[in-house]
Scaffold this active site. Structure first.
Site, PDB file in Angstrom:
ATOM      1  N   LYS A  22     -22.298  16.023 -30.911  1.00  0.00           N
ATOM      2  CA  LYS A  22     -22.352  16.917 -32.083  1.00  0.00           C
ATOM      3  C   LYS A  22     -22.189  18.378 -31.635  1.00  0.00           C
ATOM      4  CE  LYS A  22     -26.518  18.127 -33.731  1.00  0.00           C
ATOM      5  NZ  LYS A  22     -26.799  19.580 -33.856  1.00  0.00           N
ATOM      6  N   CYS A 118     -34.770  28.353 -39.054  1.00  0.00           N
ATOM      7  CA  CYS A 118     -35.013  26.974 -39.469  1.00  0.00           C
ATOM      8  C   CYS A 118     -36.417  26.619 -38.979  1.00  0.00           C
ATOM      9  CB  CYS A 118     -33.958  26.044 -38.882  1.00  0.00           C
ATOM     10  SG  CYS A 118     -34.079  25.911 -37.110  1.00  0.00           S
ATOM     11  N   ARG A 123     -34.371  31.916 -34.880  1.00  0.00           N
ATOM     12  CA  ARG A 123     -32.945  31.708 -34.542  1.00  0.00           C
ATOM     13  C   ARG A 123     -32.108  32.980 -34.776  1.00  0.00           C
ATOM     14  NH1 ARG A 123     -31.968  26.065 -34.792  1.00  0.00           N
ATOM     15  NH2 ARG A 123     -30.193  26.438 -33.434  1.00  0.00           N
ATOM     16  N   ARG A 399     -27.656  14.330 -40.453  1.00  0.00           N
ATOM     17  CA  ARG A 399     -26.913  15.534 -40.078  1.00  0.00           C
ATOM     18  C   ARG A 399     -26.594  15.512 -38.589  1.00  0.00           C
ATOM     19  NH1 ARG A 399     -29.861  20.821 -41.390  1.00  0.00           N
ATOM     20  NH2 ARG A 399     -28.353  21.367 -39.800  1.00  0.00           N
TER      21      ARG A 399
HETATM   22  C1  EPZ Z   1     -27.745  25.231 -29.386  1.00  0.00           C
HETATM   23  O1  EPZ Z   1     -28.341  26.058 -30.367  1.00  0.00           O
HETATM   24  C2  EPZ Z   1     -27.830  23.821 -29.949  1.00  0.00           C
HETATM   25  N1  EPZ Z   1     -27.089  23.750 -31.207  1.00  0.00           N
HETATM   26  C3  EPZ Z   1     -29.300  23.446 -30.189  1.00  0.00           C
HETATM   27  O2  EPZ Z   1     -29.344  22.095 -30.631  1.00  0.00           O
HETATM   28  C4  EPZ Z   1     -30.045  23.543 -28.850  1.00  0.00           C
HETATM   29  O3  EPZ Z   1     -31.417  23.265 -29.073  1.00  0.00           O
HETATM   30  C5  EPZ Z   1     -29.891  24.954 -28.275  1.00  0.00           C
HETATM   31  O4  EPZ Z   1     -28.474  25.272 -28.138  1.00  0.00           O
HETATM   32  C6  EPZ Z   1     -30.538  25.082 -26.898  1.00  0.00           C
HETATM   33  O5  EPZ Z   1     -29.994  24.133 -26.036  1.00  0.00           O
HETATM   34  C7  EPZ Z   1     -25.734  23.687 -31.170  1.00  0.00           C
HETATM   35  O6  EPZ Z   1     -25.113  23.710 -30.119  1.00  0.00           O
HETATM   36  C8  EPZ Z   1     -25.047  23.572 -32.489  1.00  0.00           C
HETATM   37  P1  EPZ Z   1     -29.507  29.170 -28.157  1.00  0.00           P
HETATM   38  P2  EPZ Z   1     -28.233  27.677 -30.221  1.00  0.00           P
HETATM   39  O7  EPZ Z   1     -28.675  30.284 -28.671  1.00  0.00           O
HETATM   40  O8  EPZ Z   1     -26.912  28.037 -29.676  1.00  0.00           O
HETATM   41  C9  EPZ Z   1     -32.772  32.478 -28.863  1.00  0.00           C
HETATM   42  C10 EPZ Z   1     -29.928  20.315 -32.022  1.00  0.00           C
HETATM   43  O9  EPZ Z   1     -31.022  19.758 -32.206  1.00  0.00           O
HETATM   44  N2  EPZ Z   1     -31.627  33.320 -29.266  1.00  0.00           N
HETATM   45  O10 EPZ Z   1     -29.316  28.688 -26.750  1.00  0.00           O
HETATM   46  O11 EPZ Z   1     -28.679  28.265 -31.503  1.00  0.00           O
HETATM   47  C11 EPZ Z   1     -33.052  31.402 -29.885  1.00  0.00           C
HETATM   48  O12 EPZ Z   1     -33.856  31.902 -30.938  1.00  0.00           O
HETATM   49  C12 EPZ Z   1     -29.855  21.832 -31.941  1.00  0.00           C
HETATM   50  O13 EPZ Z   1     -28.837  19.721 -31.841  1.00  0.00           O
HETATM   51  C13 EPZ Z   1     -31.836  34.665 -29.517  1.00  0.00           C
HETATM   52  O14 EPZ Z   1     -32.946  35.163 -29.400  1.00  0.00           O
HETATM   53  O15 EPZ Z   1     -29.363  27.915 -29.111  1.00  0.00           O
HETATM   54  C14 EPZ Z   1     -33.747  30.345 -29.078  1.00  0.00           C
HETATM   55  O16 EPZ Z   1     -35.123  30.664 -28.965  1.00  0.00           O
HETATM   56  C15 EPZ Z   1     -31.217  22.480 -32.193  1.00  0.00           C
HETATM   57  N3  EPZ Z   1     -30.783  35.429 -29.908  1.00  0.00           N
HETATM   58  C16 EPZ Z   1     -33.075  30.449 -27.704  1.00  0.00           C
HETATM   59  O17 EPZ Z   1     -32.442  31.736 -27.670  1.00  0.00           O
HETATM   60  C17 EPZ Z   1     -29.509  34.909 -30.051  1.00  0.00           C
HETATM   61  O18 EPZ Z   1     -28.577  35.668 -30.390  1.00  0.00           O
HETATM   62  C18 EPZ Z   1     -32.023  29.385 -27.461  1.00  0.00           C
HETATM   63  O19 EPZ Z   1     -31.042  29.544 -28.432  1.00  0.00           O
HETATM   64  C19 EPZ Z   1     -29.321  33.544 -29.798  1.00  0.00           C
HETATM   65  C20 EPZ Z   1     -30.389  32.761 -29.400  1.00  0.00           C
END
Ligand code: EPZ
Length: 418
Positions: A22, A118, A123, A399
């Protein structure tokens, strides 16, 4: 509202094939915005989040559809792209924000709703925005929209304070069509980032270092249509492994890239559960008790946060006490109150769950708050004595997983739509 009635304590046995990833499908479909003409993407899982991103592409003027003749194949015809993404679709799924980099690179202007938080956390997208600004974009927030403008994106040195998966993907996509060279420091190393890079490289992008903490991109004038097949879903594979373990089953999971779930395999082996790798097949068998294990979620290649809820469910039946620490998201323990209702003995201390293993779980009515919490509760229901009624108001399970209930039932589970 999706309601599932699970009759538990049935071991899962047999063979199952993992679907496409996904979290590779979503950014790669977003990247087709940058690839004019007709592309074909294969091994795309048929699940609601992919349907949402396909609807976003259509709203942007791109023709995108699952092939009628070949399941899990999506055909793309990209002949024009609008710059405004539809509010109701983007706010429905955070991953729709992936389209900002591609639209900005192609149109010089992108107007995308600010994704909401969420259940698992606020996020924010500040790292995405910092990266795009480094490439020369002017970014404003107006009336709930992120508006990014750049007559021409220019390569730059970018450094991420946190190795954000999404931000790495956004910046890598925008940099692919920027003028000059971009380097991304402290980049995310997840396999889905590598899959996106490989898709872009096949379309003509010049990218090196994907999968390491330093990614270098040399911008090109344009990209060309491709046929591409995405990687298997390492989180679905891990979820299936945990399901075999928690039901004292014996499962062959096929089509897995073992390297992508190394941390999950090692942690399961640490508890004493038998996990063997035979090429692209993972064999997992648990015929008696298993030990507690401490775990901390980390960016790849550490133990994945997307496997934490499922592992917490398993550890609730371990011999001994486990400490499960969540370092990636600030609120990813929403499954704990629901597991307690099933008899689990877990208390939360800050960002760590103290899990005292119990002899058994008992079926109870539980509520799904987010995708992986839903998977964790389904696993607990499969192991519990009696019936578990799972209430999934927002269809999280459909989803994020392709036919997960059907796959479990084909392996001996008894799950019915209630
Ligand atoms: C991706 O989300 C995945 N989703 C998530 O999977 C996964 O949990 C996550 O990476 C971590 O591996 C997709 O790829 C569609 P991040 P993403 O940016 O990109 C903070 C699932 O269950 N952050 O690495 O949103 C954020 O709040 C989903 O399939 C900022 O602060 O994850 C979080 O605490 C859930 N500012 C941490 O970094 C930003 O601009 C990790 O987020 C971006 C992120």
């Amino acid at each position: 509202m999706l309601k599932l009635l699970v009759k538990g304590a049935k071991p899962l046995r047999g063979e199952v094939m993992v679907s496409g990833a996904k979290n590779a499908a979503l950014p790669i479909l977003a990247a087709t915005i940058m690839v004019p003409g007709r592309s074909v993407i294969r091994n795309i899982p048929n699940l609601l989040d992919v349907v949402t991103i396909i609807r976003v592409l259509r709203a942007l003027g791109i023709k995108a559809e699952y092939s009628q003749s070949a399941p899990n194949t999506v055909n793309i015809w990209n002949y024009q792209v609008k710059h405004v993404a539809p509010y109701e679709l983007v706010t429905k799924m955070r991953a729709s924000f992936f389209v900002i980099g591609p639209i900005l690179a192609v149109k010089g202007l992108a107007k995308i709703p600010l994704p909401g938080g969420c259940a698992i956390g606020s996020r924010p997208v500040d790292i995405h925005i910092k990266g795009l600004e480094a490439l020369g974009a002017r970014v404003e927030l107006e009336h709930g929209f992120v508006i990014a403008r750049a007559s021409k994106l220019r390569g730059a040195k970018v450094y991420f304070d946190f190795p954000s998966v999404g931000a790495t993907e956004s910046v890598m996509m925008a940099a692919a069509l920027a003028e000059g060279e971009t380097s991304i420091g402290n980049a995310a190393r997840e396999p889905e980032v590598v899959d996106l890079a490989n898709f872009l490289i096949k379309a003509g992008a010049k990218i090196e270092g994907a999968g390491t903490e330093e990614i270098r991109v040399v911008g090109v004038e344009k990209l060309s249509p491709v046929e591409y097949s995405i990687i298997p879903d390492r989180i679905e594979a891990g979820t299936l492994m945990m399901a075999a373990a928690i039901t004292k089953g014996d499962l062959k999971i096929r089509g897995v890239i073992a390297e992508h779930i190394e941390a999950t395999i090692r942690k399961l082996q640490e508890t004493g559960i038998q996990v063997g790798i035979d090429g692209e097949t993972v064999n997992i068998k648990n015929d008696d008790g298993f030990k507690a294990s401490d775990v901390k979620t980390l960016p790849y290649p550490g133990f994945p946060t997307d496997m934490q809820p499922q592992f917490t469910s398993l550890l609730s039946l371990a011999n001994g006490t486990s400490v499960v620490s969540e370092s990636v998201f600030e609120n990813r323990f929403m499954h704990l109150p629901e597991l307690r209702r099933m008899g689990a003995d877990i208390k939360l201390e800050g960002q760590s769950a103290i899990v005292n293993g119990v002899a058994k779980l008992s079926g109870a009515p539980v509520r799904v708050t987010d995708l992986r919490a839903g998977a964790a509760l389904l696993l607990a229901g499969l192991a519990a004595e009696g019936e578990t009624l799972i209430e999934d108001r927002d269809h999280h399970l459909n989803r994020g997983y392709e036919r997960l209930v059907e796959k479990f039932n084909a392996l001996g589970a008894d799950i019915k739509k209630a």
